[in-house]
Design a protein around this motif. Structure first.
Motif, PDB file in Angstrom:
ATOM      1  N   SER A  17      26.690  77.354  83.393  1.00  0.00           N
ATOM      2  CA  SER A  17      25.269  77.492  83.716  1.00  0.00           C
ATOM      3  C   SER A  17      24.566  76.321  83.043  1.00  0.00           C
ATOM      4  O   SER A  17      25.194  75.525  82.343  1.00  0.00           O
ATOM      5  N   HIS A  18      23.277  76.221  83.232  1.00  0.00           N
ATOM      6  CA  HIS A  18      22.546  75.088  82.654  1.00  0.00           C
ATOM      7  C   HIS A  18      22.202  75.319  81.184  1.00  0.00           C
ATOM      8  O   HIS A  18      21.782  74.393  80.495  1.00  0.00           O
ATOM      9  N   TYR A  70      28.493  83.797  87.415  1.00  0.00           N
ATOM     10  CA  TYR A  70      27.326  82.922  87.515  1.00  0.00           C
ATOM     11  C   TYR A  70      27.154  82.449  88.957  1.00  0.00           C
ATOM     12  O   TYR A  70      28.011  82.687  89.815  1.00  0.00           O
ATOM     13  N   ALA A  71      26.048  81.751  89.216  1.00  0.00           N
ATOM     14  CA  ALA A  71      25.803  81.212  90.547  1.00  0.00           C
ATOM     15  C   ALA A  71      26.898  80.212  90.906  1.00  0.00           C
ATOM     16  O   ALA A  71      27.295  79.393  90.069  1.00  0.00           O
ATOM     17  N   PRO A  72      27.408  80.269  92.133  1.00  0.00           N
ATOM     18  CA  PRO A  72      28.434  79.299  92.541  1.00  0.00           C
ATOM     19  C   PRO A  72      27.914  77.870  92.426  1.00  0.00           C
ATOM     20  O   PRO A  72      26.721  77.609  92.526  1.00  0.00           O
ATOM     21  N   GLU A  77      25.687  69.840  93.450  1.00  0.00           N
ATOM     22  CA  GLU A  77      26.089  69.769  92.044  1.00  0.00           C
ATOM     23  C   GLU A  77      27.472  69.156  91.854  1.00  0.00           C
ATOM     24  O   GLU A  77      27.824  68.733  90.753  1.00  0.00           O
ATOM     25  N   CYS A  78      28.254  69.089  92.916  1.00  0.00           N
ATOM     26  CA  CYS A  78      29.640  68.609  92.793  1.00  0.00           C
ATOM     27  C   CYS A  78      29.724  67.152  92.354  1.00  0.00           C
ATOM     28  O   CYS A  78      30.739  66.729  91.797  1.00  0.00           O
ATOM     29  N   SER A  99      29.614  70.869  84.320  1.00  0.00           N
ATOM     30  CA  SER A  99      29.648  69.613  83.563  1.00  0.00           C
ATOM     31  C   SER A  99      30.538  69.780  82.342  1.00  0.00           C
ATOM     32  O   SER A  99      30.764  70.894  81.868  1.00  0.00           O
ATOM     33  N   ILE A 100      31.031  68.637  81.853  1.00  0.00           N
ATOM     34  CA  ILE A 100      31.808  68.599  80.616  1.00  0.00           C
ATOM     35  C   ILE A 100      30.876  68.157  79.494  1.00  0.00           C
ATOM     36  O   ILE A 100      30.115  67.200  79.650  1.00  0.00           O
TER      37      ILE A 100
END
Length: 297
Positions: A17-18, A70-72, A77-78, A99-100
């Protein structure tokens, strides 16, 4: 003793998630690759996005965010997303994350059990703090079991009456921080009517063994995971073998890592056997070897 697992295993921090940071132990991770084109896998689990070709191998890719609730991850976003390639439970899998963040060194004794009131705790094995931010350690074994349910052939063992009577008198202790792994271990013994004790914590396991020894019924068979927060399986085995009143225990360490290194290290710290989990037949065969060791001693 400083655990070899603690020396070599860090944490990969990433986001599903963010706002929330998640983590995986680095020993489970083969590599990180940017999002790449996927090919469809017909009739696959809803969380499986498709398959990617990485270094000539076709690997299923799971939307980890969607898999844990969570939201797919969207197509947009890919562009910033990464695939974490893992080698766990004899399966090479890719997990797409938003994200990493970074890889950090980690003292696994600082990782705590997840609070009961923490959301989505069913997929967690522990929590810690990094730069004053809460980090949730994911239970990959549970996640994989939801996507790829284990076959009955690997989860149920068959014993003869003679074998059952060999195991029944023994004091057996199971230790694993993964909820699904504890259930697999427990179900394997429940299915053949073998009594046992079970805990999710290495420190508690050591306490249980010390108290059992004081009561005159020491633990005969210790079956423990290797990668655990707190006191890991290597350290637990070392402590048991270096405590005279506990040292007769037959120790079976098991790991979700497909690594010969883990197996060799398990023997170095005093474990009698090391298994890559989970196969009920292999586990019971190892326990029978431990029982025969006790019979002959």
């Amino acid at each position: 003793m400083k655990s070899k697992a603690s020396q070599s295993q860090g944490l990969l921090l990433f986001r599903l998630s963010h706002t929330q940071l998640f983590a995986l132990g680095t020993l489970k991770i083969r590599e990180l690759v940017p999002f790449t084109k996927l090919s469809a896998i017909p009739q696959s689990h809803p969380s499986i996005l498709g398959a990617a070709t990485v270094r000539g191998h076709t690997i299923p890719i799971v939307d980890m965010a969607a898999a844990v609730g969570y939201a797919p991850i969207t197509t947009e976003e890919c562009d910033n997303a990464y695939i974490i390639i893992t080698d766990c439970q004899r399966m090479v899998m890719g997990f797409l994350v938003r994200s990493i963040d970074k890889i950090i060194e980690c003292n696994w004794r600082d990782i705590e059990s997840p609070p009961d009131n923490l959301g989505k705790s069913a997929f967690l094995t522990g929590v810690t703090r990094v730069d004053d931010k809460l980090v949730q350690l994911l239970d990959v074994e549970l996640l994989l079991s939801k996507i790829f349910p284990p076959s009955p052939e690997t989860t149920r063992a068959i014993l003869t009456d003679v074998q059952r009577e060999i195991l029944k008198p023994l004091n057996i202790l199971l230790v694993d921080d993964s909820k699904v792994a504890r259930k697999q271990l427990s179900d394997a013994l429940d299915s053949i009517n073998i009594p046992y004790l079970v805990t999710s914590d290495g420190k508690e396991a050591l306490t249980i063994m010390e108290e059992a020894a004081k009561e005159g019924r020491p633990v005969d068979l210790l079956v423990s995971d290797i990668e655990m927060p707190g006191l890991d399986g290597y350290e637990l085995a070392f402590e048991v073998k270096n405590t005279p009143e506990l040292a007769d225990a037959y120790i079976i360490l098991h790991t979700s890592l497909s690594s010969e290194i883990s197996v060799s290290q398990a023997h170095q710290v005093g474990a009698n056997e090391a298994l890559t989990k989970f196969d009920a037949h292999e586990l019971i065969e190892a326990m029978l070897r431990g029982a025969k060791r006790h019979q002959s001693s």
